[in-house]
Write a protein that holds these residues in place. Structure first.
Motif, PDB file in Angstrom:
ATOM      1  N   ARG A 105      -1.337  12.786  -0.908  1.00 23.34           N
ATOM      2  CA  ARG A 105      -2.520  12.500  -1.728  1.00 23.34           C
ATOM      3  C   ARG A 105      -3.789  13.065  -1.118  1.00 23.34           C
ATOM      4  NH1 ARG A 105      -3.290   6.822  -2.621  1.00 23.34           N
ATOM      5  NH2 ARG A 105      -4.481   7.294  -4.502  1.00 23.34           N
ATOM      6  N   THR A 155       8.637  10.158  -5.857  1.00 22.10           N
ATOM      7  CA  THR A 155       7.176  10.090  -5.968  1.00 22.10           C
ATOM      8  C   THR A 155       6.784   8.875  -6.814  1.00 22.10           C
ATOM      9  OG1 THR A 155       7.359  11.621  -7.814  1.00 22.10           O
ATOM     10  CG2 THR A 155       6.753  12.553  -5.681  1.00 22.10           C
ATOM     11  N   ASN A 186       0.859  -1.178   0.000  1.00 21.65           N
ATOM     12  CA  ASN A 186       0.000   0.000   0.000  1.00 21.65           C
ATOM     13  C   ASN A 186       0.900   1.233   0.000  1.00 21.65           C
ATOM     14  OD1 ASN A 186      -1.646   2.168   0.745  1.00 21.65           O
ATOM     15  ND2 ASN A 186      -2.973   0.869   1.981  1.00 21.65           N
ATOM     16  N   VAL A 214       7.704  14.252  -2.567  1.00 23.29           N
ATOM     17  CA  VAL A 214       6.685  13.669  -1.682  1.00 23.29           C
ATOM     18  C   VAL A 214       5.298  13.999  -2.210  1.00 23.29           C
ATOM     19  CG1 VAL A 214       5.880  13.421   0.708  1.00 23.29           C
ATOM     20  CG2 VAL A 214       8.162  14.293   0.275  1.00 23.29           C
ATOM     21  N   GLU A 215       4.472  12.971  -2.345  1.00 18.47           N
ATOM     22  CA  GLU A 215       3.061  13.207  -2.663  1.00 18.47           C
ATOM     23  C   GLU A 215       2.283  13.228  -1.356  1.00 18.47           C
ATOM     24  OE1 GLU A 215       3.719   9.720  -5.318  1.00 18.47           O
ATOM     25  OE2 GLU A 215       1.730  10.356  -6.025  1.00 18.47           O
ATOM     26  N   LYS A 267      -4.413   0.520  11.763  1.00 22.39           N
ATOM     27  CA  LYS A 267      -3.714   1.414  10.833  1.00 22.39           C
ATOM     28  C   LYS A 267      -3.648   0.826   9.428  1.00 22.39           C
ATOM     29  CE  LYS A 267      -0.794   4.200  13.815  1.00 22.39           C
ATOM     30  NZ  LYS A 267       0.590   4.555  14.158  1.00 22.39           N
ATOM     31  N   ALA A 293       7.512  10.599   8.515  1.00 26.48           N
ATOM     32  CA  ALA A 293       8.662   9.793   8.064  1.00 26.48           C
ATOM     33  C   ALA A 293       9.386  10.516   6.933  1.00 26.48           C
ATOM     34  CB  ALA A 293       8.186   8.408   7.609  1.00 26.48           C
ATOM     35  N   ALA A 294       8.625  11.071   5.990  1.00 27.59           N
ATOM     36  CA  ALA A 294       9.236  11.809   4.871  1.00 27.59           C
ATOM     37  C   ALA A 294      10.007  13.023   5.402  1.00 27.59           C
ATOM     38  CB  ALA A 294       8.157  12.252   3.880  1.00 27.59           C
ATOM     39  N   ASN A 346      -5.350   2.481   6.177  1.00 27.63           N
ATOM     40  CA  ASN A 346      -4.562   2.849   4.993  1.00 27.63           C
ATOM     41  C   ASN A 346      -5.102   2.195   3.731  1.00 27.63           C
ATOM     42  OD1 ASN A 346      -2.854   4.722   6.031  1.00 27.63           O
ATOM     43  ND2 ASN A 346      -1.117   3.348   6.314  1.00 27.63           N
ATOM     44  N   LYS A 394      10.398   8.170  14.485  1.00 24.46           N
ATOM     45  CA  LYS A 394      10.274   9.295  13.556  1.00 24.46           C
ATOM     46  C   LYS A 394       9.397  10.428  14.091  1.00 24.46           C
ATOM     47  CE  LYS A 394       6.322   7.283  11.094  1.00 24.46           C
ATOM     48  NZ  LYS A 394       5.837   6.585  12.297  1.00 24.46           N
ATOM     49  N   ASP A 395       8.302  10.075  14.758  1.00 26.40           N
ATOM     50  CA  ASP A 395       7.344  11.101  15.153  1.00 26.40           C
ATOM     51  C   ASP A 395       7.894  12.007  16.252  1.00 26.40           C
ATOM     52  OD1 ASP A 395       5.250  10.097  13.406  1.00 26.40           O
ATOM     53  OD2 ASP A 395       5.217   8.384  14.760  1.00 26.40           O
ATOM     54  N   GLU A 449       0.325   4.157   0.815  1.00 28.19           N
ATOM     55  CA  GLU A 449       0.148   4.988   2.010  1.00 28.19           C
ATOM     56  C   GLU A 449       1.028   4.513   3.165  1.00 28.19           C
ATOM     57  OE1 GLU A 449      -1.590   7.783   2.295  1.00 28.19           O
ATOM     58  OE2 GLU A 449      -2.051   7.573   0.167  1.00 28.19           O
ATOM     59  N   SER A 450       1.467   3.256   3.085  1.00 23.64           N
ATOM     60  CA  SER A 450       2.176   2.647   4.220  1.00 23.64           C
ATOM     61  C   SER A 450       3.692   2.618   4.053  1.00 23.64           C
ATOM     62  CB  SER A 450       1.677   1.207   4.427  1.00 23.64           C
ATOM     63  OG  SER A 450       0.293   1.217   4.636  1.00 23.64           O
ATOM     64  N   LEU A 500       7.462   4.553   2.164  1.00 24.44           N
ATOM     65  CA  LEU A 500       8.168   5.577   1.386  1.00 24.44           C
ATOM     66  C   LEU A 500       9.167   4.845   0.501  1.00 24.44           C
ATOM     67  CD1 LEU A 500       9.124   8.202   4.134  1.00 24.44           C
ATOM     68  CD2 LEU A 500       7.423   8.527   2.320  1.00 24.44           C
ATOM     69  N   LEU A 532      14.029  10.760  -1.542  1.00 24.12           N
ATOM     70  CA  LEU A 532      12.656  10.266  -1.711  1.00 24.12           C
ATOM     71  C   LEU A 532      12.240  10.380  -3.175  1.00 24.12           C
ATOM     72  CD1 LEU A 532      10.997  12.105   1.300  1.00 24.12           C
ATOM     73  CD2 LEU A 532      11.191   9.621   1.048  1.00 24.12           C
ATOM     74  N   VAL A 560      13.340  11.875   6.640  1.00 26.79           N
ATOM     75  CA  VAL A 560      14.262  11.521   5.549  1.00 26.79           C
ATOM     76  C   VAL A 560      14.842  12.803   4.947  1.00 26.79           C
ATOM     77  CG1 VAL A 560      14.451  10.464   3.259  1.00 26.79           C
ATOM     78  CG2 VAL A 560      13.107   9.326   5.052  1.00 26.79           C
ATOM     79  N   VAL A 620       6.185   3.029   7.072  1.00 34.16           N
ATOM     80  CA  VAL A 620       5.965   4.224   7.898  1.00 34.16           C
ATOM     81  C   VAL A 620       5.023   3.956   9.064  1.00 34.16           C
ATOM     82  CG1 VAL A 620       6.399   5.786   5.972  1.00 34.16           C
ATOM     83  CG2 VAL A 620       4.049   5.113   6.469  1.00 34.16           C
ATOM     84  N   ILE A 621       4.392   2.788   9.065  1.00 34.23           N
ATOM     85  CA  ILE A 621       3.451   2.485  10.152  1.00 34.23           C
ATOM     86  C   ILE A 621       4.231   2.085  11.394  1.00 34.23           C
ATOM     87  CG2 ILE A 621       1.655   0.907  10.944  1.00 34.23           C
ATOM     88  CD1 ILE A 621       0.549   0.754   8.219  1.00 34.23           C
ATOM     89  N   ARG A 678      10.715   1.830   2.712  1.00 33.69           N
ATOM     90  CA  ARG A 678      10.701   2.052   4.164  1.00 33.69           C
ATOM     91  C   ARG A 678       9.262   2.105   4.687  1.00 33.69           C
ATOM     92  NH1 ARG A 678      14.344   6.571   7.158  1.00 33.69           N
ATOM     93  NH2 ARG A 678      15.927   5.461   5.949  1.00 33.69           N
ATOM     94  N   GLU A 707      -7.728   4.536   2.876  1.00 30.32           N
ATOM     95  CA  GLU A 707      -7.132   5.803   2.418  1.00 30.32           C
ATOM     96  C   GLU A 707      -6.614   5.694   0.983  1.00 30.32           C
ATOM     97  OE1 GLU A 707      -7.064   8.555   4.299  1.00 30.32           O
ATOM     98  OE2 GLU A 707      -5.744   9.844   3.119  1.00 30.32           O
ATOM     99  N   GLU A 708      -6.059   4.535   0.629  1.00 30.65           N
ATOM    100  CA  GLU A 708      -5.519   4.360  -0.727  1.00 30.65           C
ATOM    101  C   GLU A 708      -6.647   4.472  -1.756  1.00 30.65           C
ATOM    102  OE1 GLU A 708      -3.800   0.527  -1.768  1.00 30.65           O
ATOM    103  OE2 GLU A 708      -2.129   1.555  -2.747  1.00 30.65           O
ATOM    104  N   GLU A 754       1.559   9.797   9.389  1.00 31.79           N
ATOM    105  CA  GLU A 754       2.884   9.268   9.720  1.00 31.79           C
ATOM    106  C   GLU A 754       3.755   9.107   8.476  1.00 31.79           C
ATOM    107  OE1 GLU A 754       2.741   5.770  12.054  1.00 31.79           O
ATOM    108  OE2 GLU A 754       1.146   4.882  10.897  1.00 31.79           O
ATOM    109  N   ARG A 755       3.128   9.025   7.296  1.00 24.83           N
ATOM    110  CA  ARG A 755       3.916   9.021   6.060  1.00 24.83           C
ATOM    111  C   ARG A 755       4.614  10.380   5.914  1.00 24.83           C
ATOM    112  NH1 ARG A 755       3.749   9.649   0.486  1.00 24.83           N
ATOM    113  NH2 ARG A 755       4.674   7.895  -0.625  1.00 24.83           N
TER     114      ARG A 755
END
Lengths: 64, 328
Positions: free
Chosen positions: B15, A44, A30, B12-13, B233, B206-207, B237, B58-59, A32-33, A35, A42, B210, A60-61, A58, B240-241, B202-203
């Motif tokens: 969305r 796109t 997915n 970075v997107e 989660k 994390a971005a 997601n 990361k957070d 969304e989950s 990078l 990074l 990075v 991200v969850i 990587r 969300e996708e 959280e995406r």
């Protein structure tokens, strides 16, 4: 190209050129989950990954 | 794909915002989102002492970095949970960040401070993540109060908040729903607790790490494997996708339309809080949940073995009862 994955750490090979979004589909991930990081940058979903690229997938969850 | 703001190459997107950003504009966007959350919920006031709960993930490192760049002179607190190599590596990330930014990091070691580690707490009736969360809430609040901080910052992001909301809604847990806010005001025995990352997924955090070259612990906690929060989660997601923005819509709809209806319940909950007869912490029971956890986690192993044998006998007699005994 070399694909580096986490949890568990492992490395797989796939053939380029390939769109980053298609790599996610190929790996059943997915977008969304994760990078995607080529080298240390990074990318796109529309980025075209080349045969010689090293790409980290990587997650991200996190949580508890 | 081009950056929405400057038309340079995007990396970075986002969305749910129907946008993509270059590194510079993405970092700027993260700062704006955090500033907006702080302002909207009056999280931090001018001149207040700020403490960030830092896990090495990361957070927490992202929110610490963002606060420092926004001009808040925030200190950090790291809890050594005693989870083997995982704790060693996460502590290294927290220390390296503090050194790089020249920031103060308070370190608390669970084993020496309270006499048990999280793996020991996981041997009690509580699930590991529940025991860990309880210990962290107690010790972080205590540290903030003991050191005179006005506000305790946590790295909870939009995904964390949505997953908690989803879980509490599935169970219609009204008291928990009533207290789910981006900022919990200070009250007797509690420091103010705020979540400045509530507008970032959280995406995105994390971005951010990075792009900012922040070295954080990428591996998942070995004790969190299979927990319900992670399952929620993943489910969210998947949604969300298919429907970008669904998570933010769910959370913002709750905050705008439902949370105000629960204000009275939240006030009742606050009014029912007393003081633990053992440690003086706020609690609705005579002895607080943390003290009870410490009793269980530090109990001599022989007694626990006997109880396990008892449980296994019951399990043979009644498999259903035995199977449900570890539910929190």
């Amino acid at each position: 190209m070399k694909i580096r994955l986490h949890n568990p750490r492992r490395e797989v090979e796939t053939t380029g050129p390939l769109r980053a979004s298609d790599l996610c589909k190929q790996l059943g991930l997915n977008r969304e989950s994760v990078l995607l990081i080529r080298g240390d940058e990074l990318v796109t979903g529309d980025a075209l990954l080349q045969e010689e690229d090293v790409v980290e997938v990587r997650p991200v969850i996190s949580g508890g | 794909m081009k950056c929405r703001r400057c038309e340079e190459q995007a990396v970075v997107e986002v969305r749910h915002a129907h946008a993509a950003y270059c590194p510079t504009c993405f970092v700027e966007r993260c700062r704006e989102q955090v500033s907006r959350a702080i302002g909207e919920h009056r999280m931090i006031r001018s001149g207040e002492k700020v403490l960030v709960a830092v896990s090495g993930g990361k957070d927490s490192l992202a929110v610490w970095d963002l606060l420092l760049d926004l001009g808040y002179p925030a200190d950090g607190v790291y809890l050594g949970l005693g989870i083997g190599g995982y704790s060693d590596r996460s502590g290294d990330c927290a220390r390296a960040f503090a050194e790089r930014r020249g920031a103060t990091l308070i370190e608390i070691d669970l084993a020496s401070e309270v006499g048990f580690t999280i793996p020991q707490a996981a041997n009690t009736r509580r699930m590991p993540c529940s025991a860990c969360g309880l210990a962290k809430r107690h010790l972080l609040n205590k540290t903030a109060l003991d050191h005179g901080y006005d506000v305790l910052v946590t790295g909870h992001n939009l995904d964390d908040e949505v997953a908690v909301l989803f879980g509490n809604t599935l169970q219609w847990n009204m008291p928990y729903l009533a207290r789910q806010r981006p900022a919990l005001p200070e009250s007797s025995g509690f420091a103010r607790r705020v979540k400045p990352l509530v507008r970032l997924t959280e995406r995105e955090t994390a971005a951010y790490c990075v792009i900012r070259r922040i070295d954080y612990i990428v591996e998942e906690c070995p004790m969190a494997s299979g927990n319900r929060h992670l399952l929620y989660k993943e489910l969210l997601n998947t949604l969300e996708e298919r429907d970008p923005g669904a998570k933010a819509t769910f959370l913002n709809g709750f905050a705008d339309r439902v949370a105000p209806l629960l204000d009275d319940l939240a006030a009742q909950e606050r009014d029912s809080v007393g003081t633990c007869s053992r440690c003086g912490s706020p609690t609705t029971a005579e002895v607080c949940a943390f003290c009870r956890l410490r009793d269980q986690a530090t109990r001599p192993p022989r007694r626990r073995k006997k109880r396990r044998r008892d449980r296994s006998v019951h399990a043979e007699e009644s498999p259903v009862t035995g199977g449900e005994s570890r539910r929190p």
